[in-house]
Design an enzyme around this catalytic site. Structure first.
Site, PDB file in Angstrom:
ATOM      1  CD1 TRP A 156      -0.269  -1.625   3.075  1.00  0.00           C
ATOM      2  CD2 TRP A 156       0.556   0.431   3.378  1.00  0.00           C
ATOM      3  NE1 TRP A 156       0.474  -1.633   4.232  1.00  0.00           N
ATOM      4  CE2 TRP A 156       0.993  -0.378   4.444  1.00  0.00           C
ATOM      5  CE3 TRP A 156       0.954   1.778   3.360  1.00  0.00           C
ATOM      6  CZ2 TRP A 156       1.812   0.086   5.476  1.00  0.00           C
ATOM      7  CZ3 TRP A 156       1.765   2.243   4.385  1.00  0.00           C
ATOM      8  CH2 TRP A 156       2.189   1.407   5.429  1.00  0.00           C
ATOM      9  CG  ASN A 157       5.053   1.154   0.584  1.00  0.00           C
ATOM     10  OD1 ASN A 157       4.610   0.091   0.145  1.00  0.00           O
ATOM     11  ND2 ASN A 157       6.309   1.491   0.458  1.00  0.00           N
ATOM     12  CE  LYS A 180      -3.854  -9.073  -2.566  1.00  0.00           C
ATOM     13  NZ  LYS A 180      -4.105  -7.956  -1.615  1.00  0.00           N
ATOM     14  N   GLY A 233       6.525  -6.093  -0.275  1.00  0.00           N
ATOM     15  CA  GLY A 233       5.776  -5.964   0.975  1.00  0.00           C
ATOM     16  C   GLY A 233       6.659  -6.317   2.157  1.00  0.00           C
ATOM     17  CD  GLU A 255      12.686  -4.810  -4.534  1.00  0.00           C
ATOM     18  OE1 GLU A 255      12.994  -4.173  -3.502  1.00  0.00           O
ATOM     19  OE2 GLU A 255      13.470  -5.059  -5.439  1.00  0.00           O
ATOM     20  CG  LEU A 256      10.998  -9.135   1.099  1.00  0.00           C
ATOM     21  CD1 LEU A 256      11.473 -10.398   1.767  1.00  0.00           C
ATOM     22  CD2 LEU A 256       9.522  -9.222   0.759  1.00  0.00           C
ATOM     23  CB  CYS A 289      10.929  -0.723   1.171  1.00  0.00           C
ATOM     24  SG  CYS A 289      11.194  -0.139  -0.491  1.00  0.00           S
ATOM     25  CD  GLU A 391      10.008  -2.236   6.896  1.00  0.00           C
ATOM     26  OE1 GLU A 391       9.283  -3.234   6.845  1.00  0.00           O
ATOM     27  OE2 GLU A 391      10.533  -1.713   5.891  1.00  0.00           O
TER      28      GLU A 391
HETATM   29  P1  NAI Z   1       1.989  -7.332   3.694  1.00  0.00           P
HETATM   30  O1  NAI Z   1       3.371  -7.677   3.320  1.00  0.00           O
HETATM   31  O2  NAI Z   1       1.246  -8.313   4.523  1.00  0.00           O
HETATM   32  O3  NAI Z   1       1.109  -7.061   2.381  1.00  0.00           O
HETATM   33  C1  NAI Z   1       1.638  -6.800   1.109  1.00  0.00           C
HETATM   34  C2  NAI Z   1       0.756  -7.471   0.056  1.00  0.00           C
HETATM   35  O4  NAI Z   1       0.753  -8.880   0.254  1.00  0.00           O
HETATM   36  C3  NAI Z   1      -0.701  -7.049   0.128  1.00  0.00           C
HETATM   37  O5  NAI Z   1      -1.216  -6.954  -1.192  1.00  0.00           O
HETATM   38  C4  NAI Z   1      -1.357  -8.183   0.875  1.00  0.00           C
HETATM   39  O6  NAI Z   1      -2.720  -8.324   0.598  1.00  0.00           O
HETATM   40  C5  NAI Z   1      -0.576  -9.364   0.357  1.00  0.00           C
HETATM   41  N1  NAI Z   1      -0.578 -10.537   1.236  1.00  0.00           N
HETATM   42  C6  NAI Z   1      -0.646 -10.581   2.591  1.00  0.00           C
HETATM   43  N2  NAI Z   1      -0.608 -11.844   3.035  1.00  0.00           N
HETATM   44  C7  NAI Z   1      -0.516 -12.635   1.944  1.00  0.00           C
HETATM   45  C8  NAI Z   1      -0.449 -14.051   1.746  1.00  0.00           C
HETATM   46  N3  NAI Z   1      -0.450 -14.909   2.763  1.00  0.00           N
HETATM   47  N4  NAI Z   1      -0.355 -14.515   0.485  1.00  0.00           N
HETATM   48  C9  NAI Z   1      -0.334 -13.669  -0.551  1.00  0.00           C
HETATM   49  N5  NAI Z   1      -0.412 -12.334  -0.440  1.00  0.00           N
HETATM   50  C10 NAI Z   1      -0.496 -11.818   0.796  1.00  0.00           C
HETATM   51  O7  NAI Z   1       2.007  -5.927   4.362  1.00  0.00           O
HETATM   52  P2  NAI Z   1       0.855  -5.172   5.179  1.00  0.00           P
HETATM   53  O8  NAI Z   1       0.059  -6.116   6.004  1.00  0.00           O
HETATM   54  O9  NAI Z   1       0.138  -4.313   4.227  1.00  0.00           O
HETATM   55  O10 NAI Z   1       1.764  -4.299   6.126  1.00  0.00           O
HETATM   56  C11 NAI Z   1       2.371  -4.875   7.279  1.00  0.00           C
HETATM   57  C12 NAI Z   1       3.714  -4.257   7.563  1.00  0.00           C
HETATM   58  O11 NAI Z   1       4.625  -4.572   6.523  1.00  0.00           O
HETATM   59  C13 NAI Z   1       3.709  -2.738   7.604  1.00  0.00           C
HETATM   60  O12 NAI Z   1       3.449  -2.283   8.865  1.00  0.00           O
HETATM   61  C14 NAI Z   1       5.100  -2.372   7.148  1.00  0.00           C
HETATM   62  O13 NAI Z   1       5.962  -2.318   8.252  1.00  0.00           O
HETATM   63  C15 NAI Z   1       5.516  -3.521   6.294  1.00  0.00           C
HETATM   64  N6  NAI Z   1       5.482  -3.199   4.872  1.00  0.00           N
HETATM   65  C16 NAI Z   1       6.655  -3.036   4.224  1.00  0.00           C
HETATM   66  C17 NAI Z   1       6.664  -2.706   2.903  1.00  0.00           C
HETATM   67  C18 NAI Z   1       7.937  -2.493   2.197  1.00  0.00           C
HETATM   68  O14 NAI Z   1       7.953  -2.049   1.068  1.00  0.00           O
HETATM   69  N7  NAI Z   1       9.031  -2.803   2.793  1.00  0.00           N
HETATM   70  C19 NAI Z   1       5.439  -2.514   2.138  1.00  0.00           C
HETATM   71  C20 NAI Z   1       4.246  -2.766   2.900  1.00  0.00           C
HETATM   72  C21 NAI Z   1       4.293  -3.086   4.218  1.00  0.00           C
END
Ligand code: NAI
Ligand code: MG
Length: 499
Positions: A156-157, A180, A233, A255-256, A289, A391
């Site tokens: 979402w960021n 997705k 994510g 990309e984490l 990130c 993070e």
């Molecule tokens: P997330 O990593 O859970 O979500 C990212 C994407 O993955 C979303 O589209 C979500 O619907 C999808 N997703 C979630 N669980 C999944 C699964 N089991 N299988 C397939 N797809 C799945 O991140 P979220 O919950 O939005 O944010 C949680 C934390 O992650 C944030 O507080 C932040 O610290 C971190 N984050 C880091 C990012 C980065 O670019 N480093 C980007 C987004 C979040």
């Protein structure tokens, strides 16, 4: 300024807008008000099956499969032009959905077409090679082919940019996609969908299934016809996706997260370093990130740099993201506000760092209902503190001291992440020496957050693997086939007669 009326979005499958199989929807909230502003279809495994079938059919249909690489490049170029023409609409959609500043989004949309143009140019520069063989009559060459259906899962960021990093190379390679997007920020991608058809893409080449990670996302990861997964994510979700992709031998790039250091040596220009630190962690409210969330300062300049950062951060104008004067908008999610708040508590009570700025919710939050948080600075940090290792993904930075170059490198690398790092020094020999010693996929010397479609982006360690951007990324979306040709007119010898 353009505004977007509340809407009900559907899924984009096979060139049509369709409801989810279960007819369910979910609301997305506007971070500036905390109120719902659109409904999106809640896609589930059945919708993912339909979307993957559409993407697979489009991949195999002659309109796309047999299109020349030059024609594919032209489509991408047209798509870039259309993004430029619709920039304001896309910027407003993302600013409303995510709370990102309209000024940042306008800047981002001014360069986003360049990403499409770069990959448009690459589309007909992909080719195999001829390879020498051990026998004179053999011709051996390689074909570089698209991998097939790509499943893109995005956060979402920075939805449009991070999704574009997957769409542009996948289309340049000749793949098709099912995307997705994050359940929190689907609007900008959905607003972009009509542009694919306008650019001339055949139906089904790009499909979007909105919904939640645990059902739509997980179904995309599990689908056997999805050849490659491109994920951005959190490290936790990335690790789960890699394990599931590994179980069915799908390709995956990740990309984490990060805990990126900004390393300031005593000979740095203190003003530039301070501005780079402010930009690195307070831009996008720290929800990037590559946020430079740990500042390592050499003893002699620690106090001065901390004071300069504090002084500028204290003047950051917090406000409505749609106001072009605003410098810091709300956090994108209510959960994120809670997470940032809890880390400030951890920094103060558990880590015992010194809070020198912010740490709370500003006055605008109560007035608007938005998820705002103040620019927050901790001093007297130690690298083993949780606020230095985990993070936070918000406008929170911690300052630490170091004595010499070896200690700076050791502290910078002492984290599970390895995404990015900044180094501030006027000693060029030291700058390059330190760059080579840092365990980070991107190193910025006397700058921060620079990015271009030409340069590979991607982390080491728990920050993931595989690259986005640059020529390198084309390897992720293509496969190499080796073709052997017998060029001899001689009849094939009897295999059991040894010569
Ligand atoms: P997330 O990593 O859970 O979500 C990212 C994407 O993955 C979303 O589209 C979500 O619907 C999808 N997703 C979630 N669980 C999944 C699964 N089991 N299988 C397939 N797809 C799945 O991140 P979220 O919950 O939005 O944010 C949680 C934390 O992650 C944030 O507080 C932040 O610290 C971190 N984050 C880091 C990012 C980065 O670019 N480093 C980007 C987004 C979040
Ligand atoms: Mg939203």
């Amino acid at each position: 300024m353009a505004t977007l009326a509340p809407k009900r979005y559907q899924l984009a499958i096979g060139g049509e807008w369709v409801d989810s199989a279960e007819q369910e929807t979910f609301a997305s909230l506007n971070p500036s008000t905390g109120q719902p502003w659109y409904e999106a279809a809640r896609g589930t495994a059945e919708d993912v099956r339909r979307a993957v079938a559409a993407a697979k059919a489009a991949f195999e249909r002659p309109t796309w499969r047999d299109m020349t690489q030059t024609a594919r490049g032209k489509l991408l170029r047209r798509l870039g032009d259309l993004i430029a023409e619709n920039a304001e609409l896309l910027a407003v959609a993302e600013a409303t959905d995510n709370g990102k500043l309209i000024r940042e989004m306008r800047g981002q949309l001014a360069v986003l077409p360049e990403y499409y143009y770069y990959f448009a140019g690459l589309a007909d520069k992909l080719h195999g090679e001829t390879i020498p063989a051990l026998r004179r009559e053999i011709l051996n060459y390689t074909l570089r082919e698209p991998v097939g259906v790509v499943g893109a899962i995005t956060p979402w960021n920075s939805p449009l940019l991070l999704t574009s990093l997957k769409i542009a190379p996948a289309l340049a390679a000749g793949c098709t996609l099912v995307i997705k997007p994050s359940e929190h920020t689907s609007a900008s991608l959905l607003e972009m969908m009509p542009l694919f058809e306008q650019a001339g893409y055949p139906a089904g080449v790009v499909n979007v299934v909105t919904g939640f990670g645990h059902d739509a996302g997980a179904a995309l990861v599990a689908h056997p016809d999805v050849t490659k997964l491109a994920f951005t994510g959190s490290s936790e979700t990335g690790s789960r996706i890699a394990a599931q992709a590994g179980a069915r031998l799908a390709r995956v790039t990740l990309e984490l997260g990060g805990k990126s250091p900004q390393v300031v040596f005593a000979d740095a220009d203190p003003h530039s370093a301070a501005m780079g630190i402010v930009a690195g962690v307070f831009a996008a409210a720290g929800q990037t990130c590559v946020a430079g969330s740990r500042v390592l300062c050499q003893d002699a300049v620690y106090d001065e740099v901390l004071e300069r950062v504090r002084e500028r951060a204290a003047r950051i104008k917090i406000g409505d993201p749609l106001d072009p004067d605003t410098e810091l908008g709300p956090l994108a999610l209510r959960e994120q506000l809670e997470k940032v708040r809890s880390y400030v508590r951890i920094g103060r009570d558990e880590d015992r760092a010194t809070l020198v700025l912010g740490g709370g919710v500003p006055e605008i939050a109560a007035r608007t209902g938005g998820w705002y948080f103040e620019p927050t600075i901790f001093a007297d940090g130690r690298n083993d503190m949780r606020v230095c290792q985990e993070e936070i993904f918000g406008p929170v930075v911690t300052f630490l001291r170091f004595r010499d170059e070896d200690e700076a490198v050791r502290l910078a690398n002492d984290t599970r992440f390895g995404l990015a790092a900044g180094v501030w020094t006027r000693d060029m020999a030291r700058a390059h020496r330190v760059a080579s010693r840092l365990d980070a996929g991107t190193v910025w010397l006397n700058t921060y957050r620079a990015m271009s479609p030409m340069s590979p982006l991607g982390g080491f360690k728990d920050s993931g693997f595989g690259k986005e951007n640059g020529f390198e990324v084309m390897r992720e979306y293509t496969r190499l086939k080796s073709v052997w040709v017998n060029t001899s007119d001689e009849p094939t010898a009897d295999p059991f007669v040894l010569r």
